[in-house]
Design an enzyme around this catalytic site. Sequence first.
Site, PDB file in Angstrom:
ATOM      1  N   CYS A 279     115.373  95.122  56.404  1.00 57.49           N
ATOM      2  CA  CYS A 279     115.383  96.457  55.789  1.00 57.49           C
ATOM      3  C   CYS A 279     116.016  96.467  54.401  1.00 57.49           C
ATOM      4  O   CYS A 279     115.439  96.994  53.439  1.00 57.49           O
ATOM      5  CB  CYS A 279     116.069  97.469  56.709  1.00 57.49           C
ATOM      6  SG  CYS A 279     117.845  97.196  56.966  1.00 57.49           S
ATOM      7  N   HIS A 327     120.919 100.508  58.700  1.00 57.21           N
ATOM      8  CA  HIS A 327     119.501 100.510  58.338  1.00 57.21           C
ATOM      9  C   HIS A 327     119.304 101.313  57.061  1.00 57.21           C
ATOM     10  O   HIS A 327     120.083 102.228  56.760  1.00 57.21           O
ATOM     11  CB  HIS A 327     118.654 101.113  59.470  1.00 57.21           C
ATOM     12  CG  HIS A 327     117.176 100.902  59.279  1.00 57.21           C
ATOM     13  ND1 HIS A 327     116.577  99.677  59.396  1.00 57.21           N
ATOM     14  CD2 HIS A 327     116.179 101.778  58.939  1.00 57.21           C
ATOM     15  CE1 HIS A 327     115.282  99.787  59.167  1.00 57.21           C
ATOM     16  NE2 HIS A 327     115.017 101.045  58.868  1.00 57.21           N
ATOM     17  N   HIS A 339     109.882 101.416  54.854  1.00 58.02           N
ATOM     18  CA  HIS A 339     110.993 100.585  55.346  1.00 58.02           C
ATOM     19  C   HIS A 339     110.460  99.439  56.185  1.00 58.02           C
ATOM     20  O   HIS A 339     109.290  99.416  56.593  1.00 58.02           O
ATOM     21  CB  HIS A 339     111.983 101.430  56.159  1.00 58.02           C
ATOM     22  CG  HIS A 339     111.485 101.854  57.510  1.00 58.02           C
ATOM     23  ND1 HIS A 339     112.283 101.889  58.634  1.00 58.02           N
ATOM     24  CD2 HIS A 339     110.256 102.266  57.936  1.00 58.02           C
ATOM     25  CE1 HIS A 339     111.581 102.290  59.676  1.00 58.02           C
ATOM     26  NE2 HIS A 339     110.355 102.545  59.283  1.00 58.02           N
TER      27      HIS A 339
END
Length: 366
Positions: A279, A327, A339
């Site tokens: 990520c 994240h 993402h």
Amino acid sequence: MSRRHCAAAAITLVCALGLLTVPAQAMAAPVPDPAPPASVSSPAARPSPSSDADLEKVREQIETLYRKAGAATDAYNLAEEQTKKQSGEIVKLAKAIVDNQARIAELKDRAGAQAREQYRNGGLPPGAQLVLSDDPKLFLDGINKVRQSQQANKTVLADLNRAQEDLETYTKDASTNWQKLETNRLKQAKAKKKINARIAEAKKLESRLEKKERDRLRQLELEAANRAQSAWLASRPVPGVADVSGATTEAGKAAVAFATAQIGKPYVWGATGPGSYDCSGLTSQAWAAAGRPIPRTSQEQWRLLPRIDVRDMRPGDLIIYHADASHVGMYVGDGAIVHSPRPGRNVTLAGAGSMKILGVVRPDMP
């Protein structure tokens, strides 16, 4: 520290630099691993789920495992960055040590040459004999030469002392950095072990499902994300999502263009492209491509980049998710992010509110 010990330590350090070519094995302290939910039992002991309620429990368990893996991945990535930095510092210090050793040798040669010259002159510095002359001109020349010789001797000795002090400092700093490097390598190895264990456990849970159950599990994931997105949109002050792309900078547009061009590439923990990303690997590379390097990990992005209100975000801003900032996704407008979700998934578009938002940061804040 004696000069002999200092030089020995320097030689040991320079020889040890060969170890820096070995791949790093450790880094920043991993996020503490919370205790597993009481409802999570051993995959081998659990019967195959047959209802949506059972599948929902499996989905939550898998999501928890990947969340833990994501937190450990962030710790691993941060540790890797620190190890690279420390390795670079050690290389610089080693070069400084070698340079200083050469400088000390040169100064010792100069001091020795001055001592030999004085010995040849019967212990008198150059020009001292002229001071004894009855000729006024020779007398003054002698005075000047004596002063110059004395000053040269003082300069050489001062430079020699300073070089030896620097050598001791460089050696001490290098030793400290080496110890930090080894400590971080051990931490990184533990984080890597934790990542692999969580991913393996999640995959084992999924592997026990039949194909139709895995398909249904994927559908439940999408439904959960849609519910979260709908709730987020409903909670916003103004219905819908205002797209302020007109306010987006050129760097922000470039970052979005890079990130969206990676759609379809697989998630791989620790990866920064070009074939796969985790990520924060995606977001950091996107902003690097836009000419604005940012921290490597989502936690460091959250800690170091300027924060803005969610209501004011624009394409290119980074949305940080979960309480531990484990994240990150890039806002692309119209309530969506791009993402890299988790192992087993590819870079994709998703609802900006499909996960629990911690906050928003702006890499190109003036």
